[in-house]
Write a protein that holds these residues in place. Structure first.
Motif, PDB file in Angstrom:
ATOM      1  N   GLU A 157       0.821  -1.210   0.000  1.00  0.00           N
ATOM      2  CA  GLU A 157       0.000   0.000   0.000  1.00  0.00           C
ATOM      3  C   GLU A 157       0.859   1.266   0.000  1.00  0.00           C
ATOM      4  O   GLU A 157       0.654   2.195   0.793  1.00  0.00           O
ATOM      5  N   VAL A 158       1.830   1.277  -0.890  1.00  0.00           N
ATOM      6  CA  VAL A 158       2.723   2.420  -1.074  1.00  0.00           C
ATOM      7  C   VAL A 158       2.391   3.083  -2.412  1.00  0.00           C
ATOM      8  O   VAL A 158       2.243   2.401  -3.427  1.00  0.00           O
ATOM      9  N   ALA A 159       2.263   4.392  -2.427  1.00  0.00           N
ATOM     10  CA  ALA A 159       1.963   5.109  -3.670  1.00  0.00           C
ATOM     11  C   ALA A 159       3.218   5.130  -4.555  1.00  0.00           C
ATOM     12  O   ALA A 159       4.332   5.279  -4.060  1.00  0.00           O
ATOM     13  N   LEU A 160       3.005   4.999  -5.876  1.00  0.00           N
ATOM     14  CA  LEU A 160       4.127   4.903  -6.804  1.00  0.00           C
ATOM     15  C   LEU A 160       3.908   5.780  -8.031  1.00  0.00           C
ATOM     16  O   LEU A 160       2.870   5.700  -8.689  1.00  0.00           O
ATOM     17  N   THR A 161       4.902   6.618  -8.326  1.00  0.00           N
ATOM     18  CA  THR A 161       4.961   7.364  -9.575  1.00  0.00           C
ATOM     19  C   THR A 161       6.180   6.896 -10.353  1.00  0.00           C
ATOM     20  O   THR A 161       7.293   6.889  -9.809  1.00  0.00           O
ATOM     21  N   ARG A 219       5.281  16.869  -5.729  1.00  0.00           N
ATOM     22  CA  ARG A 219       4.188  17.762  -5.335  1.00  0.00           C
ATOM     23  C   ARG A 219       2.828  17.084  -5.485  1.00  0.00           C
ATOM     24  O   ARG A 219       1.981  17.155  -4.591  1.00  0.00           O
ATOM     25  N   LYS A 220       2.622  16.453  -6.615  1.00  0.00           N
ATOM     26  CA  LYS A 220       1.301  15.890  -6.926  1.00  0.00           C
ATOM     27  C   LYS A 220       1.090  14.500  -6.350  1.00  0.00           C
ATOM     28  O   LYS A 220      -0.042  14.127  -6.001  1.00  0.00           O
ATOM     29  N   ARG A 221       2.157  13.695  -6.328  1.00  0.00           N
ATOM     30  CA  ARG A 221       2.089  12.313  -5.836  1.00  0.00           C
ATOM     31  C   ARG A 221       0.985  11.511  -6.524  1.00  0.00           C
ATOM     32  O   ARG A 221       0.277  10.717  -5.901  1.00  0.00           O
ATOM     33  N   LYS A 222       0.857  11.735  -7.811  1.00  0.00           N
ATOM     34  CA  LYS A 222      -0.108  10.988  -8.607  1.00  0.00           C
ATOM     35  C   LYS A 222       0.463   9.607  -8.919  1.00  0.00           C
ATOM     36  O   LYS A 222       1.612   9.477  -9.334  1.00  0.00           O
ATOM     37  N   GLU A 223      -0.348   8.587  -8.742  1.00  0.00           N
ATOM     38  CA  GLU A 223       0.106   7.237  -9.050  1.00  0.00           C
ATOM     39  C   GLU A 223      -0.011   6.978 -10.550  1.00  0.00           C
ATOM     40  O   GLU A 223      -0.939   7.457 -11.209  1.00  0.00           O
TER      41      GLU A 223
END
Length: 299
Positions: A157-161, A219-223
């Motif tokens: 459950e870690v966000a990834l870009t 900044r955005k942390r969009k996946e």
């Protein structure tokens, strides 16, 4: 209090620029195999090789890191289909696995990838959802790195870009690629080597814009996966002419046979613009001027 961020590959071409910029807003830690005079004094350097998991697990600051910018990568010289896949996997995949296993507080990963994961594209400009069929061991190792990091982040459950960079250029680049090769040849009054007729189209992103792409991701942390490119493809022969004009020199060309990478390959910038608000600011001509001046004073 500044947020902490861990940056790998900080001694590299992209890494040195990235940590200097990120240090303005973050408390930056980096993993490195040795100290490097180019790193800003404010950076906290943790000495370790990513392949050395026994040492990695002893580094206490890693256990507190919630954010990582993973730039570390073994990059072969130029285009090759014969590089040692084992070496590439040990650095780009096993090293990544070792690192992620040591980051028990991790919440967000920004992973630097490459246009090479796409291989020979079915269409241009290449979009993030297009097929990935690497044709080089390096591209294959980076795709494996993407897949494993995605797997790890999903399971934990870690966000990834993932940022897929076009060829990054600018003053200080180390690798023997088209732009530095062209500049050095022209400044030395040597012929520029061009494959075939020079009609193959490529795109580039200036080093400062590449760093801005990383900042936009943080900044955005969009996946998801996002192409990072200058957005203005150019043919090899047009690039050579532009370099010669900016150097104030007459262009000399030496033709060589077309190789396995003689196909159009450039990225669509639309998804990064929409989701991350990232649009490259540096025109190719301006970036080339800066790199030419760099070579004038260093060669």
């Amino acid at each position: 209090m500044k947020r902490k961020v861990l940056v790998t590959g900080a001694a590299g071409f992209l890494g040195t620029r990235a940590v200097a910029k990120l240090a303005q807003d973050y408390d930056v830690y980096t993993l490195a195999r040795s100290t490097d005079a180019r790193l800003p004094g404010a950076i906290k350097v943790l000495l370790c090789d990513l392949k050395d998991k026994e040492t990695l697990v002893t580094l206490e600051p890693l256990k507190e890191m919630e954010t990582i910018v993973h730039l570390a990568s073994h990059v072969p010289e130029g285009f090759s289909t014969t590089d040692d896949l084992g070496t590439l996997l040990a650095n780009n995949l096993t090293g990544t696995r070792n690192l992620l296993d040591c980051l028990s507080s991790l919440k967000y990963v920004c992973l630097a990838s490459t246009i090479e994961v796409y291989g020979r594209p079915e269409r241009v400009p290449v979009r993030e959802g297009d097929s990935c069929r690497p044709i080089t061991p390096y591209g294959l190792s980076k795709l494996f790195q993407e897949i494993y990091t995605d797997y790890y982040c999903t399971q934990n459950e870690v966000a990834l870009t993932i940022l897929r960079f076009a060829t990054i250029y600018g003053q200080g680049e180390k690798y023997a690629r088209a732009i530095p090769n062209f500049i050095k040849a022209v400044l030395s009054d040597r012929p520029v080597q061009i494959a075939g007729e020079g009609n193959v189209m490529r795109d580039y992103v200036y080093i400062d814009d590449a760093v801005e792409g990383i900042e936009a991701a943080l900044r955005k942390r969009k996946e998801g996966r996002f192409n990072v490119t200058g957005g203005h493809p150019i043919s090899m022969k047009e690039l050579a002419r532009l370099v010669a004009d900016l150097c104030g020199k007459k262009l000399k060309v030496e033709r060589r046979p077309s190789g396995p990478n003689s196909f159009d390959n450039y990225l669509s910038p639309r998804n990064a613009a929409k989701a991350l608000g990232f649009v490259a600011k540096t025109p190719l001509k301006e970036g080339l001027k800066r790199e030419i001046e760099y070579f004038r004073h260093t060669t």
